[in-house]
Design a protein around this motif. Structure first.
Motif, PDB file in Angstrom:
ATOM      1  N   SER A  77       0.862  -1.568   0.057  1.00 59.10           N
ATOM      2  CA  SER A  77      -0.039  -0.232   0.002  1.00 59.10           C
ATOM      3  C   SER A  77       0.468   1.026   0.211  1.00 59.10           C
ATOM      4  O   SER A  77       0.744   2.044  -1.070  1.00 59.10           O
ATOM      5  CB  SER A  77      -0.503  -0.065   1.138  1.00 59.10           C
ATOM      6  OG  SER A  77      -1.744   1.044   1.043  1.00 59.10           O
ATOM      7  N   ARG A  78       1.530   1.274   1.334  1.00 60.85           N
ATOM      8  CA  ARG A  78       3.276   2.495   0.858  1.00 60.85           C
ATOM      9  C   ARG A  78       3.174   2.865  -0.292  1.00 60.85           C
ATOM     10  O   ARG A  78       3.803   4.025  -0.506  1.00 60.85           O
ATOM     11  CB  ARG A  78       3.318   2.255   2.104  1.00 60.85           C
ATOM     12  CG  ARG A  78       3.010   2.509   3.435  1.00 60.85           C
ATOM     13  CD  ARG A  78       4.166   2.672   4.753  1.00 60.85           C
ATOM     14  NE  ARG A  78       4.564   1.667   5.024  1.00 60.85           N
ATOM     15  CZ  ARG A  78       4.206   0.905   6.034  1.00 60.85           C
ATOM     16  NH1 ARG A  78       2.766   1.200   6.580  1.00 60.85           N
ATOM     17  NH2 ARG A  78       4.483  -0.328   6.817  1.00 60.85           N
ATOM     18  N   ALA A  79       4.338   1.381  -0.490  1.00 60.41           N
ATOM     19  CA  ALA A  79       4.673   1.530  -2.128  1.00 60.41           C
ATOM     20  C   ALA A  79       3.571   1.933  -3.215  1.00 60.41           C
ATOM     21  O   ALA A  79       4.509   3.058  -3.934  1.00 60.41           O
ATOM     22  CB  ALA A  79       5.343   0.300  -2.567  1.00 60.41           C
ATOM     23  N   LEU A  80       2.474   1.961  -3.159  1.00 58.99           N
ATOM     24  CA  LEU A  80       1.300   2.384  -5.143  1.00 58.99           C
ATOM     25  C   LEU A  80       1.310   3.450  -4.121  1.00 58.99           C
ATOM     26  O   LEU A  80       1.624   4.516  -5.426  1.00 58.99           O
ATOM     27  CB  LEU A  80       0.378   1.990  -4.452  1.00 58.99           C
ATOM     28  CG  LEU A  80      -0.556   2.102  -5.641  1.00 58.99           C
ATOM     29  CD1 LEU A  80      -0.186   1.799  -7.106  1.00 58.99           C
ATOM     30  CD2 LEU A  80      -1.684   0.812  -5.369  1.00 58.99           C
ATOM     31  N   VAL A  81       1.394   4.204  -2.771  1.00 57.44           N
ATOM     32  CA  VAL A  81       0.749   5.266  -2.932  1.00 57.44           C
ATOM     33  C   VAL A  81       2.708   6.478  -3.160  1.00 57.44           C
ATOM     34  O   VAL A  81       1.734   7.038  -3.359  1.00 57.44           O
ATOM     35  CB  VAL A  81       1.023   5.809  -1.598  1.00 57.44           C
ATOM     36  CG1 VAL A  81       0.817   7.146  -1.153  1.00 57.44           C
ATOM     37  CG2 VAL A  81      -0.613   5.351  -0.834  1.00 57.44           C
ATOM     38  N   LYS A  82       3.915   5.572  -2.981  1.00 50.89           N
ATOM     39  CA  LYS A  82       4.269   6.203  -2.861  1.00 50.89           C
ATOM     40  C   LYS A  82       5.512   6.491  -4.440  1.00 50.89           C
ATOM     41  O   LYS A  82       5.279   7.786  -4.979  1.00 50.89           O
ATOM     42  CB  LYS A  82       5.681   5.823  -2.093  1.00 50.89           C
ATOM     43  CG  LYS A  82       7.111   6.738  -2.367  1.00 50.89           C
ATOM     44  CD  LYS A  82       8.093   5.137  -1.610  1.00 50.89           C
ATOM     45  CE  LYS A  82       9.277   6.704  -1.197  1.00 50.89           C
ATOM     46  NZ  LYS A  82      10.110   5.923  -0.022  1.00 50.89           N
ATOM     47  N   LYS A  83       4.643   5.323  -5.034  1.00 44.01           N
ATOM     48  CA  LYS A  83       4.663   5.495  -6.736  1.00 44.01           C
ATOM     49  C   LYS A  83       4.069   6.530  -7.274  1.00 44.01           C
ATOM     50  O   LYS A  83       4.252   7.061  -7.923  1.00 44.01           O
ATOM     51  CB  LYS A  83       4.432   4.533  -6.905  1.00 44.01           C
ATOM     52  CG  LYS A  83       4.660   3.774  -8.671  1.00 44.01           C
ATOM     53  CD  LYS A  83       4.168   2.622  -9.283  1.00 44.01           C
ATOM     54  CE  LYS A  83       4.441   2.447 -11.138  1.00 44.01           C
ATOM     55  NZ  LYS A  83       4.514   1.486 -11.346  1.00 44.01           N
ATOM     56  N   ILE A  84       2.679   6.248  -6.944  1.00 40.66           N
ATOM     57  CA  ILE A  84       2.151   7.376  -7.538  1.00 40.66           C
ATOM     58  C   ILE A  84       1.407   9.371  -6.994  1.00 40.66           C
ATOM     59  O   ILE A  84       0.899   9.537  -8.222  1.00 40.66           O
ATOM     60  CB  ILE A  84       0.270   6.635  -7.728  1.00 40.66           C
ATOM     61  CG1 ILE A  84       0.023   7.114  -5.712  1.00 40.66           C
ATOM     62  CG2 ILE A  84       0.294   4.864  -8.301  1.00 40.66           C
ATOM     63  CD1 ILE A  84      -2.166   6.741  -6.001  1.00 40.66           C
ATOM     64  N   THR A  85       2.073   9.230  -5.737  1.00 41.39           N
ATOM     65  CA  THR A  85       2.606  10.337  -5.431  1.00 41.39           C
ATOM     66  C   THR A  85       3.972  11.425  -6.076  1.00 41.39           C
ATOM     67  O   THR A  85       4.002  11.892  -5.525  1.00 41.39           O
ATOM     68  CB  THR A  85       2.413  10.335  -4.215  1.00 41.39           C
ATOM     69  OG1 THR A  85       3.442   9.635  -3.581  1.00 41.39           O
ATOM     70  CG2 THR A  85       0.488  10.531  -3.527  1.00 41.39           C
ATOM     71  N   ARG A  86       4.663  10.535  -6.253  1.00 41.38           N
ATOM     72  CA  ARG A  86       5.888  10.813  -7.164  1.00 41.38           C
ATOM     73  C   ARG A  86       5.557  12.040  -8.267  1.00 41.38           C
ATOM     74  O   ARG A  86       4.750  11.762  -8.703  1.00 41.38           O
ATOM     75  CB  ARG A  86       6.988  10.019  -7.473  1.00 41.38           C
ATOM     76  CG  ARG A  86       7.832   9.702  -7.556  1.00 41.38           C
ATOM     77  CD  ARG A  86       9.009   8.181  -8.110  1.00 41.38           C
ATOM     78  NE  ARG A  86       7.810   7.512  -7.668  1.00 41.38           N
ATOM     79  CZ  ARG A  86       8.794   6.099  -7.882  1.00 41.38           C
ATOM     80  NH1 ARG A  86       9.507   6.138  -8.506  1.00 41.38           N
ATOM     81  NH2 ARG A  86       7.560   5.406  -7.689  1.00 41.38           N
ATOM     82  N   ALA A  87       6.388  13.110  -8.405  1.00 43.49           N
ATOM     83  CA  ALA A  87       6.074  14.089  -9.449  1.00 43.49           C
ATOM     84  C   ALA A  87       7.250  13.948 -10.109  1.00 43.49           C
ATOM     85  O   ALA A  87       8.382  14.185  -9.684  1.00 43.49           O
ATOM     86  CB  ALA A  87       5.117  15.219  -8.666  1.00 43.49           C
TER      87      ALA A  87
END
Length: 87
Positions: A77-87
């Motif tokens: 979950s954390r890895a996915l959030v990190k991936k999609i919030t990376r800009a």
């Protein structure tokens, strides 16, 4: 759920039916099955689109994050959030 399961079996390449079945599973607290269907219903373009303001797959990705949490898969979950919030 049977209708959506049958539709997925009849049209295995249709990402939208996988997404809907994932939502059905999510609402039934069947999180592992929801995660599987969400993954089948998303592609790399959806993941890239998640960083934009109104992407079409954003709601499904949000539910995927929640399904990971409910299933106790917090690192994913954390890895996915990190991936999609990376800009």
């Amino acid at each position: 759920m049977t209708l959506w399961q049958e539709l997925v079996e009849q049209t295995p390449g249709d990402r939208n039916t996988h997404r809907v079945l994932g939502v059905v599973y999510f609402n039934a607290s069947r999180y592992e099955e929801a995660i599987e269907q969400f993954h089948l219903g998303l592609d790399n373009e959806d993941m890239e689109a998640a960083t934009r303001i109104m992407p079409p797959g954003k709601a499904i990705i949000y539910l995927l994050v929640r399904a990971y949490d409910h299933a106790g898969r917090h690192e994913e979950s954390r890895a996915l959030v990190k991936k999609i919030t990376r800009a």
